[in-house]
Write a protein that holds these residues in place. Structure first.
Motif, mmCIF file in Angstrom:
data_model
loop_
_atom_site.group_PDB
_atom_site.id
_atom_site.type_symbol
_atom_site.label_atom_id
_atom_site.label_comp_id
_atom_site.label_asym_id
_atom_site.label_seq_id
_atom_site.Cartn_x
_atom_site.Cartn_y
_atom_site.Cartn_z
ATOM 1 N N GLU A 125 0.663 -1.113 0.309
ATOM 2 C CA GLU A 125 0.196 0.448 -0.032
ATOM 3 C C GLU A 125 0.809 1.012 -0.384
ATOM 4 O O GLU A 125 1.672 0.922 0.647
ATOM 5 C CB GLU A 125 -1.151 0.056 1.302
ATOM 6 C CG GLU A 125 -1.784 1.220 1.368
ATOM 7 C CD GLU A 125 -3.103 1.053 1.852
ATOM 8 O OE1 GLU A 125 -2.963 1.523 3.507
ATOM 9 O OE2 GLU A 125 -3.923 -0.305 2.082
ATOM 10 N N THR A 126 1.037 2.267 -0.869
ATOM 11 C CA THR A 126 0.852 3.149 -0.772
ATOM 12 C C THR A 126 1.117 4.762 -0.330
ATOM 13 O O THR A 126 0.053 5.086 -0.357
ATOM 14 C CB THR A 126 1.628 3.889 -2.723
ATOM 15 O OG1 THR A 126 2.163 2.594 -3.447
ATOM 16 C CG2 THR A 126 2.215 4.817 -2.348
ATOM 17 N N LEU A 127 1.533 4.718 0.499
ATOM 18 C CA LEU A 127 1.545 6.134 1.438
ATOM 19 C C LEU A 127 1.379 7.394 1.132
ATOM 20 O O LEU A 127 1.875 7.694 -0.154
ATOM 21 C CB LEU A 127 1.620 6.008 2.843
ATOM 22 C CG LEU A 127 2.155 4.196 3.568
ATOM 23 C CD1 LEU A 127 3.575 4.667 4.728
ATOM 24 C CD2 LEU A 127 1.272 4.038 4.240
ATOM 25 N N PRO A 128 0.339 8.302 1.599
ATOM 26 C CA PRO A 128 0.523 9.698 0.803
ATOM 27 C C PRO A 128 2.120 10.554 0.890
ATOM 28 O O PRO A 128 2.612 10.547 1.782
ATOM 29 C CB PRO A 128 -0.879 10.765 1.427
ATOM 30 C CG PRO A 128 -1.507 9.491 2.307
ATOM 31 C CD PRO A 128 -0.062 8.206 1.837
ATOM 32 N N GLY A 129 2.069 10.544 -0.311
ATOM 33 C CA GLY A 129 3.213 11.445 -0.259
ATOM 34 C C GLY A 129 4.654 10.332 -1.271
ATOM 35 O O GLY A 129 5.342 11.527 -0.743
ATOM 36 N N ALA A 130 4.334 9.822 -1.355
ATOM 37 C CA ALA A 130 6.014 8.708 -1.432
ATOM 38 C C ALA A 130 6.213 8.619 -3.300
ATOM 39 O O ALA A 130 5.030 9.058 -3.891
ATOM 40 C CB ALA A 130 4.603 6.936 -1.435
ATOM 41 N N GLU A 131 7.324 8.391 -3.311
ATOM 42 C CA GLU A 131 7.839 8.999 -4.127
ATOM 43 C C GLU A 131 8.008 8.466 -5.241
ATOM 44 O O GLU A 131 7.351 7.013 -4.863
ATOM 45 C CB GLU A 131 9.502 9.600 -4.120
ATOM 46 C CG GLU A 131 9.748 10.601 -2.876
ATOM 47 C CD GLU A 131 11.228 11.405 -3.431
ATOM 48 O OE1 GLU A 131 11.569 12.751 -2.825
ATOM 49 O OE2 GLU A 131 11.931 10.886 -4.355
ATOM 50 N N THR A 132 7.722 8.262 -6.746
ATOM 51 C CA THR A 132 7.497 7.381 -7.982
ATOM 52 C C THR A 132 8.743 7.274 -7.830
ATOM 53 O O THR A 132 10.518 7.153 -7.289
ATOM 54 C CB THR A 132 7.430 7.630 -9.345
ATOM 55 O OG1 THR A 132 6.552 9.490 -8.723
ATOM 56 C CG2 THR A 132 6.953 7.504 -10.137
ATOM 57 N N LEU A 133 8.972 5.517 -7.937
ATOM 58 C CA LEU A 133 9.679 4.698 -7.644
ATOM 59 C C LEU A 133 10.922 4.424 -9.752
ATOM 60 O O LEU A 133 9.955 4.747 -10.484
ATOM 61 C CB LEU A 133 9.682 2.711 -7.278
ATOM 62 C CG LEU A 133 8.393 3.015 -5.920
ATOM 63 C CD1 LEU A 133 7.874 1.310 -5.985
ATOM 64 C CD2 LEU A 133 9.438 3.300 -5.171
ATOM 65 N N PRO A 134 12.491 4.121 -9.031
ATOM 66 C CA PRO A 134 13.131 4.388 -10.887
ATOM 67 C C PRO A 134 12.365 3.226 -11.061
ATOM 68 O O PRO A 134 11.811 2.686 -10.662
ATOM 69 C CB PRO A 134 14.487 4.304 -10.288
ATOM 70 C CG PRO A 134 14.152 3.514 -8.435
ATOM 71 C CD PRO A 134 12.733 4.293 -8.430
#
Ligand code: SF4
Length: 443
Positions: free
Chosen positions: A91-100
């Protein structure tokens, strides 16, 4: 038996949580992974911590799905020649950066061993990490730079591709073996969301390599490729590399190079990795002596292809036409199929793939892991739900059953494999071409 979920402490340390079994992701859904689809993490595989993301697991007591709150989620980057069957579920939390731009396969821990749901789809050993000898590479770079002092392409392959990006194709070239890269185009006529050689400045992620900044001449191409075809085992020269745009935009130069190369040697295979955007250019290259084509695609459905490739001046059907053209010249045709569990194995995609194989006479599917942040990809292409799915492994088995002559793999085959015994005539080759009959985890 199912592996335990992994989590990281955010400082690069990874632990197992024995209260949770790990799950896999398909599209937007977290699912239990069938036991017979786990293999040990292959040599050369790596583990990634995913900041701002919580892993989804199955409670070993209740069987309920819940988040692992102990740390960040963990995913595996599986090495080439292996295809991932499920993405890492989190689950991606708010504000998580896009993964490379890497692939994020599910992973877990069992009996002091890391496991991944994957399959070895290719036995050719050309990109096995333990096969690269640094000393030989360094002496090869020295030797070829002094042999071709004025060749900008050899300098690019040495300084950028081999010594900076550690590109396996360039490293093999400097070891004098197998597939040799021939990048040629600084420009492209598509705008792929996950382009590995160019990312718009307003994007938060960066491309994994920089795009070529010059247009090589046919002479520069011929100078180093003819000796490679003449001397290397299982020789291939491949136009269309990760450090350039679209090679078909340079088809005049490539045509001149192929004509000249074939005046000097009939050995090996001349291949082009391309987005397949210009069937007329492909026809001209076939006339010149092109032996094989690999067309890259995230999907064989126009509705999924267009929002990802965002083509400037070509249409989806052009890529189909390009495959048909090479087939009509008796050439080898592959697709570089970006595998995304939940999209690739959807029933709609499966039906479209069957139709495309029949229509084009396709010879090979290279089942490649899609190097992209899954959430970012689905959001950018407007996918909110993925419909009914077959499972990647089951889809492979169905396609294999219906098209027994269609080859599966991960790399462009050499002429020995195209004309010889496909199951044997390749680097390291004495064995079956994929592990579809792999031994299940529980045995
Ligand atoms: S076709 Fe290749 S070079 Fe062009 S945008 Fe797509 S990934 Fe990039």
């Amino acid at each position: 038996m199912n592996p335990y979920i992994l989590y990281s402490d955010g400082e690069g340390n990874i632990f197992e949580d024995i209260t949770l079994y790990t799950t896999g992701r398909s599209g937007w859904d977290a699912l239990p992974v069938p036991e017979d689809e786990w293999i040990t993490l292959p040599e050369g595989g790596q583990l990634y911590e995913l900041p701002g993301r919580r892993g989804i697991g199955i409670d070993v007591e209740t069987g309920e799905m819940r988040l692992c709150e102990k740390g960040w989620a963990v995913a595996a980057f599986i090495p080439p020649a292996h295809t991932g069957l499920y993405l890492a579920a989190y689950e991606t939390l708010p504000g998580a950066e896009t993964l490379p731009l890497f692939c994020y396969t599910a992973t877990g821990w069992h009996d002091d061993t890391f496991y991944v749901p994957a399959i070895r789809i290719e036995q050719d050993i050309r990109q096995e990490s333990e096969g690269f000898e640094e000393e030989k590479i360094q002496s090869g770079v020295k030797k070829f730079l002094s042999a071709y002092p004025h060749n900008r392409l050899v300098q690019h392959l040495a300084q950028n591709c081999c010594l900076t990006y550690h590109c396996p194709a360039a490293r093999n070239y400097f070891m004098g073996r197998w597939e040799c890269p021939v990048p040629s185009s600084p420009a492209c006529n598509a705008n792929c969301i996950g382009c590995i050689s160019f990312q718009p400045v307003d994007e938060t992620i960066v491309s994994t390599q920089d795009r070529l900044m010059f247009r090589p001449t046919a002479e520069e191409i011929i100078e180093y490729t003819v000796p490679h075809l003449e001397t290397a085992p299982f020789p291939i020269v491949s136009f269309g590399q990760g450090c350039e745009g679209e090679p078909l935009l340079m088809w005049h130069t490539i045509k001149d190079a192929i004509v000249e190369i074939r005046k000097h040697t009939i050995k090996g295979s001349i291949n082009i990795n391309t987005n397949g955007s210009d069937p007329e250019a492909v026809k001209a290259l076939c006339e010149a002596g092109l032996n094989s084509i690999r067309v890259s695609t995230n999907s064989v459905r126009e509705s999924v292809y267009l929002p990802y490739y965002k083509p400037n001046n070509y249409v989806f059907n052009d890529i189909i036409e390009s495959l048909k053209v090479v087939n009509s010249y008796g050439g080898w045709t592959s697709i570089n199929y970006f595998v995304f569990p939940g999209m690739t194995d959807s029933v709609e995609e499966y039906e479209a793939l069957r139709k495309m194989i029949r229509e084009t006479g396709l010879k090979m599917i290279q089942w490649r892991n899609f190097n992209i942040d899954p959430d970012w990809y689905l959001r950018k292409t407007g996918v909110t739900e993925t419909g009914e799915c077959l499972g990647i492994k089951q889809m492979m088995e169905l396609i294999r059953e219906e098209f027994p002559d269609l080859k599966f793999g991960y790399f462009n085959p050499g002429m020995e494999r195209i004309r010889g015994d496909f199951e044997r005539d390749f680097a390291g080759g004495r064995g079956a071409s994929s592990d579809l009959n792999a031994k299940p985890l529980t045995d």
